[in-house]
Design a protein around this motif. Structure first.
Motif, short mmCIF file in Angstrom:
data_model
loop_
_atom_site.label_atom_id
_atom_site.label_comp_id
_atom_site.label_asym_id
_atom_site.label_seq_id
_atom_site.Cartn_x
_atom_site.Cartn_y
_atom_site.Cartn_z
N PHE A 13 -3.32 1.86 10.44
CA PHE A 13 -3.57 2.48 9.14
C PHE A 13 -2.41 3.37 8.73
O PHE A 13 -1.95 3.33 7.58
CB PHE A 13 -4.88 3.25 9.15
N ALA A 14 -1.92 4.19 9.64
CA ALA A 14 -0.78 5.08 9.33
C ALA A 14 0.42 4.25 8.88
O ALA A 14 1.11 4.61 7.92
CB ALA A 14 -0.43 5.93 10.54
N ALA A 15 0.65 3.12 9.54
CA ALA A 15 1.79 2.27 9.19
C ALA A 15 1.59 1.60 7.83
O ALA A 15 2.56 1.33 7.11
CB ALA A 15 2.00 1.21 10.27
N ASP A 19 0.89 0.91 1.61
CA ASP A 19 0.31 -0.33 1.07
C ASP A 19 -1.12 -0.09 0.60
O ASP A 19 -1.53 -0.59 -0.45
CB ASP A 19 0.32 -1.43 2.14
N VAL A 20 -1.87 0.69 1.38
CA VAL A 20 -3.24 1.03 0.98
C VAL A 20 -3.20 1.84 -0.31
O VAL A 20 -3.98 1.59 -1.24
CB VAL A 20 -3.96 1.82 2.10
N ALA A 21 -2.30 2.80 -0.39
CA ALA A 21 -2.17 3.63 -1.60
C ALA A 21 -1.87 2.78 -2.83
O ALA A 21 -2.50 2.93 -3.88
CB ALA A 21 -1.08 4.68 -1.40
N TYR A 41 -0.24 11.72 -4.57
CA TYR A 41 -1.65 12.07 -4.51
C TYR A 41 -2.36 11.18 -3.49
O TYR A 41 -3.15 11.65 -2.67
CB TYR A 41 -2.32 11.93 -5.88
N GLU A 42 -2.08 9.89 -3.55
CA GLU A 42 -2.75 8.93 -2.66
C GLU A 42 -2.45 9.24 -1.19
O GLU A 42 -3.34 9.17 -0.35
CB GLU A 42 -2.31 7.51 -2.99
N ARG A 43 -1.22 9.56 -0.88
CA ARG A 43 -0.86 9.87 0.51
C ARG A 43 -1.66 11.07 1.01
O ARG A 43 -2.14 11.07 2.15
CB ARG A 43 0.64 10.14 0.62
N LYS A 44 -1.79 12.09 0.18
CA LYS A 44 -2.57 13.28 0.59
C LYS A 44 -4.04 12.93 0.75
O LYS A 44 -4.69 13.35 1.71
CB LYS A 44 -2.41 14.39 -0.45
#
Length: 195
Positions: A13-15, A19-21, A41-44
Motif C-alpha cells: 500500500f505504501a508503494a 496510484d491509490v490517490a 491532500y490525498e497523501r495525508k
C-alpha cells in the motif's frame, strides 16, 4: 479484461499510495461526489491507513494496473464527525468497522469486484471481533444541475449485502467540489449492518 482482487500489505500500500490517490481523485470527480482533489491532500488522508493497526486496503488489478481500491478501518480511527452519529445512538465505536470508500474505474464495474471488496472488509471486521459495519453515502439534491440523467444509486447493491440506511442519521464531512473556491460540508447518510 480480467482482474485480480487482493488485500495489500502495508508495504504494498505504501508503494502504491500515489496510484491509490490518483484513482480516488479520478473516480470521486464524478457524480455524486464531484470532488476536486489534489495529491497532497490525498497523501495525508491515506496516511491514516498506514497508521491504523486495524486498517484494510484491498486493490483490484488488471495486470499490474490498479483499477480499483477499497479501504476500511476501525471506526475510532476515522474522523470524529463520522463516528459522532453512532455515538449519539449509543453504539461504542470499538464495536464498529468502517468501510471508508470503494472506488473502481467505470469499465470494471458490474464484474463482482464490489462484492469482493465487501467480502474482504467484512472478513477483516470479524477477525477483529467487530459487531457492526458502517459506511456513509453523500446526499445531493435530486435537482442538482450536475446530476446525470442516467445516474443509478448503489442502494440496491448495498441493501443486497445486508446494509440499510439508518433513518434520519447523517454525518457531515467536507471537501471542495469541482468549480468551487472553498471546501463545503456535505451531508452523508449513514448505512449500517450487524455482522
Amino acid at each position: 479484461m480480467s482482474t485480480e482482487v487482493h488485500v495489500l500489505t502495508r508495504e504494498a500500500f505504501a508503494a502504491a499510495l500515489d496510484d491509490v490517490a490518483r484513482l480516488r481523485i479520478t473516480v470521486f470527480r464524478d457524480w455524486p461526489y464531484l470532488y476536486d482533489g489534489d495529491l497532497d491532500y490525498e497523501r495525508k488522508y491515506l496516511a491514516a491507513y498506514l497508521e491504523s493497526q486495524g486498517s484494510l486496503v484491498v486493490g483490484a488489478f488488471d495486470g499490474t494496473r490498479l483499477v480499483g481500491v477499497s479501504t476500511a478501518a476501525p471506526m475510532e480511527d476515522h474522523a470524529e464527525e463520522l463516528g459522532a452519529p453512532l455515538l449519539a445512538l449509543g453504539y461504542r465505536l470499538e464495536e464498529v468497522y468502517y468501510c471508508a470508500e470503494s472506488v473502481l474505474l467505470p469499465e470494471y464495474r458490474g464484474r463482482g469486484i464490489g462484492h469482493a471488496f465487501f467480502d474482504a472488509r467484512e472478513a477483516k471486521a470479524r477477525a477483529l471481533g467487530r459487531t457492526y459495519m458502517a459506511f456513509c453515502s453523500v446526499k445531493r439534491p435530486g435537482d442538482h444541475p450536475m446530476r446525470p440523467a442516467t445516474f443509478r444509486t448503489n442502494d440496491a447493491f448495498w441493501q443486497g449485502r445486508g446494509y440499510a440506511p439508518l433513518p434520519g442519521v447523517f454525518a457531515e464531512y467536507g471537501w471542495r467540489d469541482i468549480g468551487a473556491a472553498e471546501e463545503t460540508r456535505k451531508e452523508l447518510q449513514v448505512w449500517f449492518r450487524a455482522l
